[in-house]
Motif scaffolding. Structure first.
Motif, PDB file in Angstrom:
ATOM      1  N   LEU A 258       0.813  -1.208   0.000  1.00 48.69           N
ATOM      2  CA  LEU A 258       0.000   0.000   0.000  1.00 48.69           C
ATOM      3  C   LEU A 258       0.847   1.259   0.000  1.00 48.69           C
ATOM      4  O   LEU A 258       0.323   2.363  -0.028  1.00 48.69           O
TER       5      LEU A 258
ATOM      6  N   ALA B 255      -9.978  -5.077   3.216  1.00 43.74           N
ATOM      7  CA  ALA B 255      -8.903  -4.725   2.285  1.00 43.74           C
ATOM      8  C   ALA B 255      -9.161  -3.368   1.656  1.00 43.74           C
ATOM      9  O   ALA B 255      -8.275  -2.520   1.549  1.00 43.74           O
TER      10      ALA B 255
ATOM     11  N   ARG C  96      -1.026   2.083  -8.970  1.00 42.60           N
ATOM     12  CA  ARG C  96      -1.885   1.010  -8.478  1.00 42.60           C
ATOM     13  C   ARG C  96      -3.270   1.102  -9.066  1.00 42.60           C
ATOM     14  O   ARG C  96      -3.894   0.100  -9.432  1.00 42.60           O
TER      15      ARG C  96
ATOM     16  N   LEU D  11     -14.317 -13.513 -12.237  1.00 47.72           N
ATOM     17  CA  LEU D  11     -13.956 -12.382 -11.389  1.00 47.72           C
ATOM     18  C   LEU D  11     -14.848 -11.189 -11.690  1.00 47.72           C
ATOM     19  O   LEU D  11     -15.339 -10.511 -10.787  1.00 47.72           O
TER      20      LEU D  11
ATOM     21  N   ALA E 297      -6.830  -0.520  -0.475  1.00 48.15           N
ATOM     22  CA  ALA E 297      -6.441  -1.312  -1.632  1.00 48.15           C
ATOM     23  C   ALA E 297      -7.327  -0.993  -2.832  1.00 48.15           C
ATOM     24  O   ALA E 297      -8.484  -0.643  -2.682  1.00 48.15           O
ATOM     25  N   THR E 298      -6.756  -1.091  -4.031  1.00 49.65           N
ATOM     26  CA  THR E 298      -7.579  -0.938  -5.234  1.00 49.65           C
ATOM     27  C   THR E 298      -8.376  -2.233  -5.417  1.00 49.65           C
ATOM     28  O   THR E 298      -8.133  -3.236  -4.747  1.00 49.65           O
ATOM     29  N   ARG E 299      -9.342  -2.200  -6.335  1.00 46.57           N
ATOM     30  CA  ARG E 299     -10.145  -3.390  -6.599  1.00 46.57           C
ATOM     31  C   ARG E 299      -9.267  -4.598  -6.882  1.00 46.57           C
ATOM     32  O   ARG E 299      -9.449  -5.680  -6.350  1.00 46.57           O
ATOM     33  N   TRP E 300      -8.323  -4.422  -7.769  1.00 48.08           N
ATOM     34  CA  TRP E 300      -7.478  -5.547  -8.157  1.00 48.08           C
ATOM     35  C   TRP E 300      -6.671  -6.063  -6.981  1.00 48.08           C
ATOM     36  O   TRP E 300      -6.510  -7.258  -6.794  1.00 48.08           O
ATOM     37  N   GLU E 301      -6.169  -5.114  -6.142  1.00 44.36           N
ATOM     38  CA  GLU E 301      -5.386  -5.546  -4.993  1.00 44.36           C
ATOM     39  C   GLU E 301      -6.267  -6.301  -4.017  1.00 44.36           C
ATOM     40  O   GLU E 301      -5.843  -7.285  -3.400  1.00 44.36           O
TER      41      GLU E 301
ATOM     42  N   PRO F  34      -6.550 -15.903  -2.914  1.00 47.55           N
ATOM     43  CA  PRO F  34      -6.007 -16.880  -1.972  1.00 47.55           C
ATOM     44  C   PRO F  34      -7.113 -17.748  -1.369  1.00 47.55           C
ATOM     45  O   PRO F  34      -6.932 -18.942  -1.172  1.00 47.55           O
TER      46      PRO F  34
ATOM     47  N   ILE G 133      -8.745  -8.142  -4.809  1.00 46.87           N
ATOM     48  CA  ILE G 133      -8.925  -9.469  -5.371  1.00 46.87           C
ATOM     49  C   ILE G 133      -7.713 -10.347  -5.093  1.00 46.87           C
ATOM     50  O   ILE G 133      -7.834 -11.482  -4.632  1.00 46.87           O
TER      51      ILE G 133
ATOM     52  N   SER H 123      -5.067  -1.566 -11.532  1.00 52.96           N
ATOM     53  CA  SER H 123      -6.381  -2.144 -11.246  1.00 52.96           C
ATOM     54  C   SER H 123      -7.304  -1.980 -12.438  1.00 52.96           C
ATOM     55  O   SER H 123      -8.028  -2.873 -12.816  1.00 52.96           O
TER      56      SER H 123
ATOM     57  N   ALA I 125      -5.578 -10.061  -2.838  1.00 56.84           N
ATOM     58  CA  ALA I 125      -5.318 -10.245  -1.408  1.00 56.84           C
ATOM     59  C   ALA I 125      -6.342 -11.140  -0.730  1.00 56.84           C
ATOM     60  O   ALA I 125      -6.018 -11.837   0.229  1.00 56.84           O
ATOM     61  N   THR I 126      -7.573 -11.114  -1.200  1.00 60.66           N
ATOM     62  CA  THR I 126      -8.591 -11.880  -0.482  1.00 60.66           C
ATOM     63  C   THR I 126      -9.239 -12.963  -1.339  1.00 60.66           C
ATOM     64  O   THR I 126      -9.263 -14.126  -0.957  1.00 60.66           O
TER      65      THR I 126
END
Lengths: 295, 289, 346
Positions: free
Chosen positions: A9, B174, A16, B94, B179-183, B191, B185, A20, B187-188
């Motif tokens: 982050l 998240a 970022r 997704l 976090a961005t949308r992709w992050e 996995p 995804i 995305s 991250a949560t």
């Protein structure tokens, strides 16, 4: 759990966000990629099949298949009858068996080892290639009793059975337990309860699941190749004897033909088959919607 | 509505037995399939021995049968299909579960399921008359592409189910952390769904291996072809069975049945592994198994 | 609800078993007269002729499932069909397996095997036996190979890969095509002859003459062996082949008849028209037979069968030219008609 994951982050917010958006863009592209073949298939079937299927309606659906394969013009009637016979036959075998099997699994079997084994094997059975079922029916039925629509039904039933069991079991699970308990409290036996309370309550879902299985069976080709025989061009309503044909088989045979007329009939048969399976699917969805509304 | 008369204890017990028999039919059929087909495959196996699985030569006229090129073709086309289908399926799943607004979800699900409703023979017809031209003829690649289109709905629907079980709290946390949308995804959702996704992909792979008709029409029916050149024409186990069955003599039929047994075993193994992975992951994440 | 469902099911089942109203047992189909159904299978070469004959035959109904000469012979040996269509005969070793005893061969037509190809801008092509052999063995891989150019000085042959198409099923056409190559190409052809041949791995296969025709039609740069009737009806280009007299002859009903003159017929009516002498003879001309058991066991079927075969060798012959086949030479036709008496009906 999130804190342990590699989320950086601290990196620049603008990159970022762009990343995305790129990934979301790729997802949208994926959706587009799925739409392309779907539209192409539908378009090909509709545009190439509509001509021969609807010209001189209802000739295509009632005429016999032309004996002279290089001729142009309509005729898939016997194949439509064959598809309906095989599918109906398969449904009559697989649906009652499947419902009873699911009844056992959910109402009697529970956590028992036998039930677990059956449930597991049913899922495995959905993955058996259709050609294997076709050969199985050939070896056990066709060799002894010859080509017939019944053989085709047997093969299709083997394919339908696990699907019906799985979807029926799912529906039975959704029936609230208090319905059953009320019935027992009034003195009804278990079988009575299942037949008069549980199954009717789950009926829309069961019908929906079975119709989807029927739709799949109607489109199957490989098993029928070994059960129906080749060369049938005229109507054969005898269920247990004599060679027969079906839409899927006709499409397969005509797909490798070099004659324009035969290829046209293949597209027409494809259009008919797709319409048939769509009708089954749409009716199935209507039943599912009914469950939703009831709730 | 409920008739309390009638149904004796015996009728009740009979019903239970009937239900048990119905359930047992699954095991009976599977068992019979394995048994009868293996018996029929024996002649060619005693004739060729282990060479059946290692020889490249398939010559019915000389009674020499080698399954290797068909095994290769099946695995190769199924791999091409899976490699092509997985990114698309995951992307669609997704999108539907994480990105799409609620009003778009249902129609998108309907559309992907529509792909599953189209019969495989229609895909074959479309493949041979519309697609093969554009992809350089009938080859492993063309077959792989058609198979990919056919397994996308399977992988997508299962992936969707698995992804839907990601706890909303994790996802919201998240996002709350910036976090961005992709992050979110990565991250949560990913996995969490890992096991289920692997299972879904394997089920798709299994389906691609067993698909007969579409492959039979566009693969080119070459014999003895073992190559990684995707534009080469080849053959696969189900395709050769469908194409050569019509005029096979006893030993030839036995050889084709042996191929079917091989295919049966491979697809069952893949499905067994996939099913247990999916069931275990669903149980862990609290979804409906 | 349960009772109505059961009733509906019962009615439907009975209806299905009883047969469609208004349909006689065996279905409507071509023949209007008798109630006999004859089943047959085999050669795709004679399929077009069988189809026309079936629509004209009035003494019964005939189902002809074209799965290749090999399948036809196999089905007849197993007595799954009443007659077989085949472009080549049983091997001596196979004869004892025929469950019904002695078989009779009735020749019904002659016709050319064409080398059909799909090449933009090339409407005429000349090929000689050695070149054909090398193409199908994959020794010649490109259309502008010197060997092909040598026979076609005026053609614009592109630098495209040749895609070879052959049969995947046990085929009399393959048998005759490869026999011709053995005879006419000599050492250039190494793959021997037979109903199935071990083609090189980088070739494609189709089911039946129709399957190969379709392969050629839909694949650019391809070449395959297809009988003239199917090739022409599919709109394919085909090559002229060099015959023994050194001339490039176009396949046609006439050049096939020319090849048919002077064939040597064995007493059992087997013969070969391949690599015929004569200026106008098309060198890859072959033939097809209907094979039946001499001893028939069913009176109705036997009579219908005799009548059908008679039609094929007499009145039906007039249909052949339209379909781009060649009729039997008169002397051969007489022998075939005479052999009809050998069919014993109980």
């Amino acid at each position: 759990m999130i804190a342990e994951l590699p989320l950086d982050l601290r990196a620049k917010p603008s990159w970022r966000r762009v990343k995305s958006q790129i990934m979301i863009g790729l997802m949208v592209a994926a959706v587009g990629l799925v739409l392309v073949p779907l539209i192409s298939v539908m378009w090909s079937v509709a545009s190439r099949g509509a001509g021969v299927a609807f010209h001189g309606f209802p000739a295509f659906f009632t005429d016999e298949i032309p004996v002279i394969s290089r001729s142009e013009g309509p005729g898939m009637g016997p194949a439509i009858l064959g598809t309906l016979m095989c599918t109906l036959g398969a449904t009559l075998i697989a649906v009652p068996l499947g419902i009873l099997g699911a009844v056992y699994l959910h109402e009697y079997g529970g956590k028992r080892k036998f039930a677990k084994l059956v449930r597991f094997m049913a899922t495995v059975m959905t993955g058996v290639p259709s050609i294997v079922m076709g050969l199985f029916v050939y070896v056990t039925w066709t060799l002894r009793f010859g080509y017939s629509a019944f053989g085709g039904s047997l093969a299709l039933a083997c394919l339908m059975l696990p699907v019906v069991i799985a979807s029926t079991e799912q529906m039975l699970r959704l029936v609230p337990p208090h319905l059953r308990e009320a019935s027992y409290a009034l003195g009804a036996t278990k079988s009575r309860t299942i037949l008069t309370i549980v199954l009717p309550a789950a009926l829309p879902g069961i019908v929906s699941g079975s119709l989807l299985a029927v739709a799949r069976a109607a489109g199957e080709t490989a098993p029928l190749l070994f059960a129906l025989g080749l060369g049938a061009t005229s109507y054969n309503a005898h269920f247990f004897t004599q060679i027969n044909t079906a839409l899927s088989q006709q499409i397969f045979v005509n797909a490798t033909s070099s004659f324009a007329g035969a290829q046209e009939r293949a597209w027409g048969a494809a259009l008919t088959l797709v319409m048939l399976t769509f009708i089954f699917t749409i009716v199935a969805r209507l039943f599912t919607a009914r469950i939703g509304r009831k709730k | 509505m409920i008739s309390l008369r009638g149904t004796t204890q015996r009728a009740d017990a009979t019903f239970r037995v009937v239900a048990i028999i119905a359930a047992a039919m699954v095991l009976v059929i599977l068992g019979l399939v394995a048994l009868t087909m293996t018996v029929r495959a024996r002649p060619v196996l005693s004739e060729m021995g282990l060479e059946f699985f290692t020889s490249r030569r398939w010559s019915p006229a000389d009674s020499k049968f080698g399954a290797l090129p068909f095994l290769w073709g099946t695995l190769y086309t199924a791999s091409i299909a899976t490699v092509l289908a997985v990114p698309v399926s995951l992307g669609v799943a997704l999108f539907i579960t994480q990105i799409a607004p609620p009003w778009l979800k249902k129609p998108l699900v309907y559309v992907t399921d529509l792909l599953a409703v189209v019969p495989s023979v229609v895909f074959g017809l479309w493949g041979i008359l519309v697609v093969a031209d554009k992809l350089g003829g009938r080859s492993f690649l063309t077959a792989g592409v058609i198979l990919a289109i056919m397994i996308i709905p399977i992988i997508t629907s299962l992936a969707r189910e698995v992804m839907e079980t990601t706890p909303a709290s994790d996802k919201e946390a998240a996002l709350a952390l910036g976090a961005t949308r992709w992050e979110m995804i990565t991250a949560t959702v990913l996995p969490h769904s890992k096991g289920g996704l692997v299972g879904a992909v394997m089920l798709g792979l299994g389906r691609a291996m067993g698909e007969t008709i579409a492959a039979a029409l566009v693969i080119g029916s070459a014999l003895g072809q073992i190559t990684v050149y995707p534009l080469a024409s080849g053959n696969s186990m189900p395709a050769v069975i469908a194409n050569e069955w019509g005029e096979a003599d006893e030993l030839h039929k036995s050889a084709l049945i042996a191929l079917a047994v091989l295919l049966f075993v491979i697809t069952i193994v893949v499905n067994l592994i996939a099913t247990s992975i999916v069931q275990r992951s669903m149980k862990r994440s609290g979804g409906t198994a | 609800m349960n009772r109505t469902v059961l009733l509906a099911v019962a009615v439907l089942t009975l209806a299905a078993c009883g047969g469609k109203k208004g349909d006689a047992g065996g279905g409507g189909g071509g023949g209007g007269g008798g109630n006999v159904t004859l089943n047959a299978s085999g050669s795709t070469f004679q399929k077009a002729y069988e189809e026309v004959a079936i629509t004209k035959f009035k003494d019964g109904k005939v189902n002809y499932g074209a799965g290749g000469s090999g399948k036809g012979r196999q089905d007849l040996a197993d007595q799954v069909v009443d007659f077989a269509g085949a472009d080549s005969a049983y091997k001596d070793a196979e004869l004892p397996k025929n469950k019904g005893g002695e078989v009779l061969y009735f020749p019904i037509l002659l016709g050319p095997i064409t080398l059909a190809y799909n090449l933009d801008g090339v409407d005429k092509l000349n090929l000689s036996a050695a070149t054909i052999a090398k193409i199908f063995e994959r020794d010649i891989k490109k259309w502008n190979d010197p060997a092909i150019v040598a026979d076609n000085p005026d053609a614009k042959l592109p630098d495209t890969d040749i895609v070879v198409a052959h049969r995947s099923d046990g085929s009399g056409t393959t048998d005759n095509f490869t026999k011709y190559l053995v005879k006419a190409a000599g050492d250039a052809w190494k793959l021997k002859s037979g109903s199935t041949v071990e083609w090189p791995a980088d070739t494609q296969a189709g089911n039946g003459n129709g399957g190969v025709a379709q392969l050629v039609k839909t694949t650019k740069g391809s070449i395959g062996y297809v009988d003239l009737s199917d090739a022409k009806a599919s709109g394919l280009h085909y090559a002229s082949v060099k015959n023994q007299a050194g001339k490039f002859i176009e396949p046609s009903s006439a050049s096939a008849s020319a090849a048919g003159d002077g064939i040597e017929v064995a007493p059992n009516l087997l013969f070969s028209a391949l690599d015929a002498k004569g200026d106008g003879a098309y060198p890859i001309t072959y033939q097809s037979w209907v094979i039946v058991y001499a001893k028939q066991t069913d009176k109705a079927k036997g009579t219908a069968l005799k009548s059908y075969v008679k039609f094929l060798v007499t009145d039906g012959q007039g249909e052949l030219a339209k379909l781009d086949f060649a009729p039997l030479p008169k002397s051969l036709q007489d022998k075939a008609v005479a052999q009809l008496d050998k069919i014993q009906v109980p």
